[in-house]
Design a protein around this motif. Structure first.
Motif, PDB file in Angstrom:
ATOM      1  N   LEU A 255     -30.289 -22.825 -13.511  1.00  0.00           N
ATOM      2  CA  LEU A 255     -29.018 -22.796 -12.780  1.00  0.00           C
ATOM      3  C   LEU A 255     -28.118 -21.657 -13.244  1.00  0.00           C
ATOM      4  O   LEU A 255     -26.893 -21.818 -13.335  1.00  0.00           O
ATOM      5  CB  LEU A 255     -28.295 -24.144 -12.920  1.00  0.00           C
ATOM      6  CG  LEU A 255     -29.085 -25.385 -12.465  1.00  0.00           C
ATOM      7  CD1 LEU A 255     -28.282 -26.643 -12.702  1.00  0.00           C
ATOM      8  CD2 LEU A 255     -29.473 -25.260 -11.000  1.00  0.00           C
TER       9      LEU A 255
ATOM     10  N   GLN B 107     -20.918 -14.187  -5.118  1.00  0.00           N
ATOM     11  CA  GLN B 107     -22.001 -15.151  -5.261  1.00  0.00           C
ATOM     12  C   GLN B 107     -22.558 -15.547  -3.895  1.00  0.00           C
ATOM     13  O   GLN B 107     -21.803 -15.777  -2.955  1.00  0.00           O
ATOM     14  CB  GLN B 107     -21.520 -16.406  -5.983  1.00  0.00           C
ATOM     15  CG  GLN B 107     -21.182 -16.198  -7.446  1.00  0.00           C
ATOM     16  CD  GLN B 107     -20.953 -17.515  -8.171  1.00  0.00           C
ATOM     17  OE1 GLN B 107     -21.029 -18.592  -7.592  1.00  0.00           O
ATOM     18  NE2 GLN B 107     -20.682 -17.434  -9.456  1.00  0.00           N
TER      19      GLN B 107
ATOM     20  N   THR C   3     -25.352 -18.401  -2.464  1.00  0.00           N
ATOM     21  CA  THR C   3     -26.168 -19.560  -2.833  1.00  0.00           C
ATOM     22  C   THR C   3     -27.338 -19.701  -1.856  1.00  0.00           C
ATOM     23  O   THR C   3     -27.138 -19.713  -0.638  1.00  0.00           O
ATOM     24  CB  THR C   3     -25.326 -20.848  -2.822  1.00  0.00           C
ATOM     25  OG1 THR C   3     -24.245 -20.714  -3.749  1.00  0.00           O
ATOM     26  CG2 THR C   3     -26.174 -22.050  -3.226  1.00  0.00           C
TER      27      THR C   3
ATOM     28  N   THR D 188     -30.838 -21.993  -0.840  1.00  0.00           N
ATOM     29  CA  THR D 188     -31.524 -23.277  -0.981  1.00  0.00           C
ATOM     30  C   THR D 188     -32.981 -23.079  -0.582  1.00  0.00           C
ATOM     31  O   THR D 188     -33.260 -22.695   0.564  1.00  0.00           O
ATOM     32  CB  THR D 188     -30.883 -24.351  -0.086  1.00  0.00           C
ATOM     33  OG1 THR D 188     -29.486 -24.433  -0.373  1.00  0.00           O
ATOM     34  CG2 THR D 188     -31.528 -25.709  -0.333  1.00  0.00           C
TER      35      THR D 188
ATOM     36  N   THR E  46     -36.778 -19.511   5.581  1.00  0.00           N
ATOM     37  CA  THR E  46     -35.354 -19.688   5.330  1.00  0.00           C
ATOM     38  C   THR E  46     -34.598 -18.486   5.897  1.00  0.00           C
ATOM     39  O   THR E  46     -35.201 -17.456   6.215  1.00  0.00           O
ATOM     40  CB  THR E  46     -35.084 -19.769   3.825  1.00  0.00           C
ATOM     41  OG1 THR E  46     -35.410 -18.502   3.224  1.00  0.00           O
ATOM     42  CG2 THR E  46     -35.915 -20.865   3.167  1.00  0.00           C
TER      43      THR E  46
ATOM     44  N   GLU F  23     -36.206 -28.962   3.311  1.00  0.00           N
ATOM     45  CA  GLU F  23     -35.283 -28.212   2.470  1.00  0.00           C
ATOM     46  C   GLU F  23     -35.158 -28.905   1.114  1.00  0.00           C
ATOM     47  O   GLU F  23     -34.999 -30.123   1.046  1.00  0.00           O
ATOM     48  CB  GLU F  23     -33.908 -28.120   3.133  1.00  0.00           C
ATOM     49  CG  GLU F  23     -32.917 -27.276   2.352  1.00  0.00           C
ATOM     50  CD  GLU F  23     -31.541 -27.248   3.006  1.00  0.00           C
ATOM     51  OE1 GLU F  23     -31.085 -26.156   3.372  1.00  0.00           O
ATOM     52  OE2 GLU F  23     -30.926 -28.324   3.143  1.00  0.00           O
TER      53      GLU F  23
ATOM     54  N   SER G 258     -32.854 -29.659  -1.017  1.00  0.00           N
ATOM     55  CA  SER G 258     -31.395 -29.701  -1.101  1.00  0.00           C
ATOM     56  C   SER G 258     -30.883 -29.980  -2.509  1.00  0.00           C
ATOM     57  O   SER G 258     -29.699 -29.772  -2.787  1.00  0.00           O
ATOM     58  CB  SER G 258     -30.854 -30.757  -0.129  1.00  0.00           C
ATOM     59  OG  SER G 258     -31.431 -32.027  -0.394  1.00  0.00           O
ATOM     60  N   ASP G 259     -31.758 -30.424  -3.399  1.00  0.00           N
ATOM     61  CA  ASP G 259     -31.356 -30.694  -4.781  1.00  0.00           C
ATOM     62  C   ASP G 259     -31.431 -29.450  -5.654  1.00  0.00           C
ATOM     63  O   ASP G 259     -31.133 -29.511  -6.858  1.00  0.00           O
ATOM     64  CB  ASP G 259     -32.238 -31.789  -5.382  1.00  0.00           C
ATOM     65  CG  ASP G 259     -33.723 -31.449  -5.334  1.00  0.00           C
ATOM     66  OD1 ASP G 259     -34.118 -30.596  -4.511  1.00  0.00           O
ATOM     67  OD2 ASP G 259     -34.497 -32.030  -6.114  1.00  0.00           O
ATOM     68  N   THR G 260     -31.827 -28.310  -5.085  1.00  0.00           N
ATOM     69  CA  THR G 260     -31.971 -27.075  -5.858  1.00  0.00           C
ATOM     70  C   THR G 260     -31.116 -25.983  -5.231  1.00  0.00           C
ATOM     71  O   THR G 260     -31.265 -25.681  -4.043  1.00  0.00           O
ATOM     72  CB  THR G 260     -33.445 -26.627  -5.903  1.00  0.00           C
ATOM     73  OG1 THR G 260     -34.239 -27.680  -6.462  1.00  0.00           O
ATOM     74  CG2 THR G 260     -33.606 -25.377  -6.743  1.00  0.00           C
ATOM     75  N   LYS G 261     -30.237 -25.395  -6.017  1.00  0.00           N
ATOM     76  CA  LYS G 261     -29.379 -24.305  -5.551  1.00  0.00           C
ATOM     77  C   LYS G 261     -29.583 -23.092  -6.453  1.00  0.00           C
ATOM     78  O   LYS G 261     -29.569 -23.213  -7.678  1.00  0.00           O
ATOM     79  CB  LYS G 261     -27.898 -24.716  -5.575  1.00  0.00           C
ATOM     80  CG  LYS G 261     -27.581 -25.972  -4.776  1.00  0.00           C
ATOM     81  CD  LYS G 261     -27.812 -25.774  -3.289  1.00  0.00           C
ATOM     82  CE  LYS G 261     -27.443 -27.034  -2.501  1.00  0.00           C
ATOM     83  NZ  LYS G 261     -27.731 -26.891  -1.059  1.00  0.00           N
TER      84      LYS G 261
ATOM     85  N   THR H 111     -28.339 -19.108  -7.343  1.00  0.00           N
ATOM     86  CA  THR H 111     -27.182 -18.234  -7.207  1.00  0.00           C
ATOM     87  C   THR H 111     -27.578 -16.786  -7.440  1.00  0.00           C
ATOM     88  O   THR H 111     -28.080 -16.447  -8.520  1.00  0.00           O
ATOM     89  CB  THR H 111     -26.075 -18.628  -8.201  1.00  0.00           C
ATOM     90  OG1 THR H 111     -25.694 -19.988  -7.972  1.00  0.00           O
ATOM     91  CG2 THR H 111     -24.855 -17.733  -8.035  1.00  0.00           C
TER      92      THR H 111
END
Length: 260
Positions: free
Chosen positions: A63, A95, A97, A99, A155, A233, A235-238, A240
């Motif tokens: 992260l 930044q 983000t 996904t 994506t 997707e 969605s629990d992983t972002k 940057t």
């Protein structure tokens, strides 16, 4: 009482295997110091888009923001390489983000593999015969039998990569969409793909996988002889990414739509 400036961020430099990238890494570490990826506040990637994807995958659970400088060819996900004023550039950087996608691939022996993809999940035939693939979206069968060389889900960040080469649409980052794009579709002959909500679950079932084998790939990780592939997707992983203001990723994606 004097106000103390915040300490400079700790930087970890990673590089491609090219002589130019290795030389740049050594020079930048000499100027700005070197931390490990685990210790660093920011990871700086030196190379091309391939190196950036590798760096994102290797640090997906940390992260930490990643700032790339281009020492490759296209450099779509990277900033211009300069040794000077790196700390100022990082302070001003914007930044973005991302996904990724989550691929659950089941092979013909029943083994399930889970892999994340930043650009796309693609299915490709592994023999001289065309693949025959059933396509379902959110549990509803949309194509009972797609005859093709392959098919992919991209994506927005990946829509300008393999997806664009397969004549798929370019997606703005904030569109909330995924691109479902066939690769050399033979039947239905006129099907050119679909735009799906980012929350969609796409399922591919390989018809006659022994006679017409298919491999599935999440970015560069390939699973051979798949029978079923589910794409959602993650969605629990972002992730940057950091970009110089003049190298805004959303603006670059927009410009690609007007490229001659």
């Amino acid at each position: 009482m004097a106000v103390q400036s915040p300490p400079a961020p700790r930087l970890a430099f990673v590089c491609a295997s090219t002589p130019a990238a290795r030389k740049a890494k050594a020079r930048l570490e000499e100027i700005y110091g070197a931390s490990t990826s685990a210790e660093a506040d920011i990871i700086v990637a030196l190379g091309g888009d391939g190196l950036m994807l590798q760096t994102l995958h290797r640090n997906m659970r940390r992260l930490k923001p990643i700032y790339g400088m281009n020492l490759g060819t296209v450099g779509f996900l990277l900033n211009t390489y300069r040794e000077t004023n790196l700390l100022k550039r990082l302070k001003k950087a914007r930044q973005v983000t991302l996904t990724p996608l989550r691929m659950l691939a089941t092979n013909t022996r029943g083994k399930v593999s889970e892999v994340l993809a930043i650009n796309e999940v693609s299915l490709l035939r592994s023999s001289r015969q065309t693949a025959r693939i059933e396509v379902a979206v959110d549990g509803q069968k949309r194509l009972p039998e797609l005859h093709c060389d392959g098919v992919l889900v991209a994506t927005p960040a990946g829509s300008t990569a393999y997806n664009l080469s397969a004549h798929g649409p370019i997606l703005p980052l904030g569109a909330g969409l995924l691109a479902l794009t066939p690769i050399n579709a033979f039947r239905p002959r006129r099907w050119r793909g679909a735009l799906l909500s980012r929350t969609s679950k796409v399922e591919f079932t390989i018809l006659d996988p022994k006679k017409r084998p298919v491999a599935a790939a999440a970015d560069s990780v390939e699973i051979a002889n798949v029978a079923h592939v589910e794409v959602t997707e993650a969605s629990d992983t972002k992730l940057t990414l950091l970009f110089d203001p003049e190298h805004d990723l959303e603006e670059r994606i927009l410009k690609e739509q007007f490229a001659p």
